[in-house]
Design an enzyme around this catalytic site. Structure first.
Site, short mmCIF file in Angstrom:
data_model
loop_
_atom_site.label_atom_id
_atom_site.label_comp_id
_atom_site.label_asym_id
_atom_site.label_seq_id
_atom_site.Cartn_x
_atom_site.Cartn_y
_atom_site.Cartn_z
N GLY A 239 0.73 -1.26 0.00
CA GLY A 239 0.00 0.00 0.00
C GLY A 239 0.76 1.30 0.00
O GLY A 239 0.17 2.34 0.32
N GLY A 240 2.04 1.32 -0.36
CA GLY A 240 2.77 2.58 -0.38
C GLY A 240 2.12 3.63 -1.27
O GLY A 240 1.94 4.79 -0.87
N LYS A 241 1.74 3.24 -2.48
CA LYS A 241 1.11 4.18 -3.40
C LYS A 241 -0.34 4.44 -3.00
O LYS A 241 -0.86 5.54 -3.22
CB LYS A 241 1.21 3.65 -4.83
CG LYS A 241 2.65 3.49 -5.30
CD LYS A 241 2.74 2.87 -6.68
CE LYS A 241 4.19 2.61 -7.06
NZ LYS A 241 4.80 1.53 -6.24
N CYS A 357 8.09 -1.05 -11.76
CA CYS A 357 9.40 -0.63 -11.26
C CYS A 357 10.48 -1.26 -12.14
O CYS A 357 11.50 -1.74 -11.66
CB CYS A 357 9.60 -0.96 -9.78
SG CYS A 357 9.35 -2.69 -9.35
#
Length: 439
Positions: A239-241, A357
Site C-alpha cells: 500500500g505505499g502508493k 518498477c
C-alpha cells in the site's frame, strides 16, 4: 572501514548471513533482521556488517573473480573464500586458517583484483544475463543505467499530508537531529542524508511520514485524483502508493485497494490506520468476479503490475544473481493479461495508469502499444520512464483516458470515414459538434 582484519566473530556472522541468503533463498533484509534480533551489536558495528555484506552481494561476480571463480554461482559455494577476497579488496590482512581456504592465494587474488579493473561488468556488479538484456532493451543508454544501479541507494520519505505539512515535518526532523534535504521538484519528498533509524522515531509511529523512493512518489500524482473520487488500486501490495493516493485525495472519496495476496492487504490496513487514511477499503482478489463486479465503476484505476524489478536493483541486488530472463518473458504475459482485464474497471471518461518498477521497454512502452491496439476506447495521454541515473529508483508510468460513448462513436466515425475516403466530411461534422459543445 576498519584498518585491520575482521575478528573471528564478525567473519562467522558474515558467513552465516551469506549462507542463509545464498542457500535458503531468504531475502537479505529478513536475514539481517533475524541475525540482529539474536545478536546485539553497537550501531556502528552493525552498520559495518551490513555495508560489507551488501557490497559483497552487490558485486558478487567481482568478489568471486578475486577469489578465483569466474561464475558467481561458484563463488556462492565457497563463502569463506569470498570473505578472504573481501579482505584483499579492503587491503586488510587476509585471515589465516579459515575452513576450506587452504588453497586461497593472496598473491593471485591481488593480481585478479587488478585484472577486474578492466572488466566493467565486474566493477559494476552486473551479471552477464542482465547486461545482455539491458543492452538489447536500452541500447547505449544501458551503460549509464548499469553504473547507476551499482550505487548505494538514497533514502527518501514522503510527508503524510493527512497529518502534517512538509514544513512541520522538517522542523521535527531538525529537532531530532536527523540530517535531510528537501526535494525541490517534488512537493512531499525529503531525502534523508544521515543514518538515523527512522522507524524507531515517534514521527514514524505517529504516521507523519512513509519511507518511499522519490521515483515511486511520482506515480500517484500521475493519476490526477481529486477528493471525492472512486479510485481502484488494483495491485496495491502493502500500500505505499495507496497511502499516497489517499493523501492526494485529502482523505475524501473512496479508494479500493486490491491484491491477490491477503497478507499484503493486512499490512496495508495496519499502515493505513497509522497514517490516518480512513478512506481505504481492501478487497482480496480471490476470483475473477471481484474484478468483474467493478466494471466501469472507477474514476481512476492504478495498475502497478508485477514486474522484473530492474529499476530497483540498487535495493534488491540479491535477486540479480539468478538468470531471470525467462521469468521476465513470462511476466510480460501476466502484465498483458492484467491490463486487458483490470482496465475494464475504468469508467467512461476515467483515467487508467499502468506502472512498473522496471526500465525495460518490453514491460513498459511495448505493453502500452499492444494494449492500445486492442482497446480502441483508450487513448494515451502521457507516458514517462524515471531512470535510476536520475537519482532514485527506476519506474515507468503511462496515463491513458477511456473515451466516453460519444467520443468513441466519433472516433469510430472517423475510422469508417478513412476507409470510405470521406475523412474531410466527417472531420467537419466532428468539428461542428465540438464547437456546439463549447458554446
Amino acid at each position: 572501514m576498519a584498518s585491520y582484519s575482521l575478528s573471528a566473530f564478525k567473519i562467522r556472522l558474515i558467513n552465516s548471513i551469506l549462507f542463509e541468503n545464498f542457500n535458503k533463498d531468504v531475502p537479505l533484509d529478513r536475514v539481517f533482521a533475524n541475525h540482529f534480533r539474536k545478536i546485539k551489536l553497537e550501531p556502528q558495528e552493525q552498520s559495518l556488517i551490513i555495508d560489507l555484506v551488501n557490497d559483497l552481494i552487490k558485486r558478487l561476480n567481482y568478489y568471486s573473480f578475486i577469489a578465483g571463480y569466474n561464475k558467481p554461482k561458484d563463488g556462492k559455494r565457497h563463502i569463506n573464500k569470498l570473505i578472504c577476497a573481501l579482505h584483499v579488496e579492503n587491503k586488510w590482512p587476509v585471515p589465516k586458517n579459515l575452513p576450506e581456504c587452504d588453497d586461497f592465494s593472496e598473491k593471485q587474488a591481488k593480481i585478479r583484483k587488478e585484472q577486474a579493473k578492466d572488466i566493467p561488468n565486474l566493477r559494476y556488479g552486473c551479471p552477464e544475463w542482465l547486461d545482455l538484456l539491458g543492452r538489447k532493451e536500452l541500447g547505449d543508454r544501458w551503460d549509464k543505467e548499469k553504473i547507476s544501479l551499482s550505487r548505494k541507494p538514497d533514502r527518501y520519505i514522503r510527508v503524510n499530508t493527512l497529518k502534517v505539512t512538509r514544513e512541520q515535518l522538517c522542523q521535527m526532523l531538525t529537532a531530532s537531529k536527523i540530517k535531510f534535504q528537501v526535494c525541490e521538484n517534488q512537493e512531499d519528498a525529503i531525502r534523508i542524508t544521515g543514518n538515523a533509524d527512522l522507524f524507531k522515531t515517534q514521527m514514524f509511529k505517529d504516521g507523519f511520514f512513509e519511507q518511499q523512493d522519490c521515483g515511486s512518489q511520482e506515480i500517484a500524482p500521475y493519476l490526477q485524483v481529486k477528493p471525492g473520487m472512486r479510485v481502484v488500486d488494483a495491485c496495491a501490495g502493502a500500500g505505499g502508493k495507496t497511502l499516497h493516493i489517499s493523501a492526494l485525495m485529502k482523505g475524501k472519496g473512496v479508494i479500493i485497494a486490491m491484491d491477490d495476496k491477503d497478507w499484503k492487504l493486512q499490512a496495508l490496513r495496519e499502515r493505513a490506520k497509522r497514517a490516518g487514511a480512513f478512506n481505504i477499503e481492501t478487497r482480496h482478489i480471490d476470483s475473477p468476479k471481484v474484478i468483474k463486479k467493478l466494471k466501469e465503476q472507477a474514476d481512476r484505476v492504478l495498475l502497478d503490475v508485477p514486474c522484473s524489478g530492474t529499476g530497483v536493483l540498487k535495493r534488491n541486488f540479491d535477486t540479480k544473481w539468478s538468470d531471470n530472463s525467462n521469468d521476465i518473458r513470462e511476466l510480460t504475459e501476466i502484465q498483458a493479461d492484467i491490463i486487458d482485464r483490470y482496465s475494464q474497471m475504468t469508467k467512461r471518461g476515467g483515467i487508467l495508469v499502468y506502472s512498473t518498477c522496471s526500465i525495460l521497454p518490453m514491460e513498459n512502452q511495448n505493453q502500452i502499444e499492444t494494449f492500445l491496439k486492442k482497446h480502441s476506447d483508450f487513448v494515451l495521454d502521457e507516458q514517462k520512464t524515471v531512470y535510476p541515473s536520475e537519482g532514485g529508483d527506476g519506474f515507468f508510468m503511462a496515463r491513458m483516458r477511456r473515451l466516453t460513448e460519444n467520443e468513441l462513436a466519433d472516433t469510430n466515425a472517423i475510422s469508417d470515414s478513412k476507409e470510405d475516403g470521406n475523412n474531410d466530411t466527417v472531420s467537419a461534422e466532428l468539428s461542428e459538434k465540438n464547437e456546439a459543445k463549447s458554446e
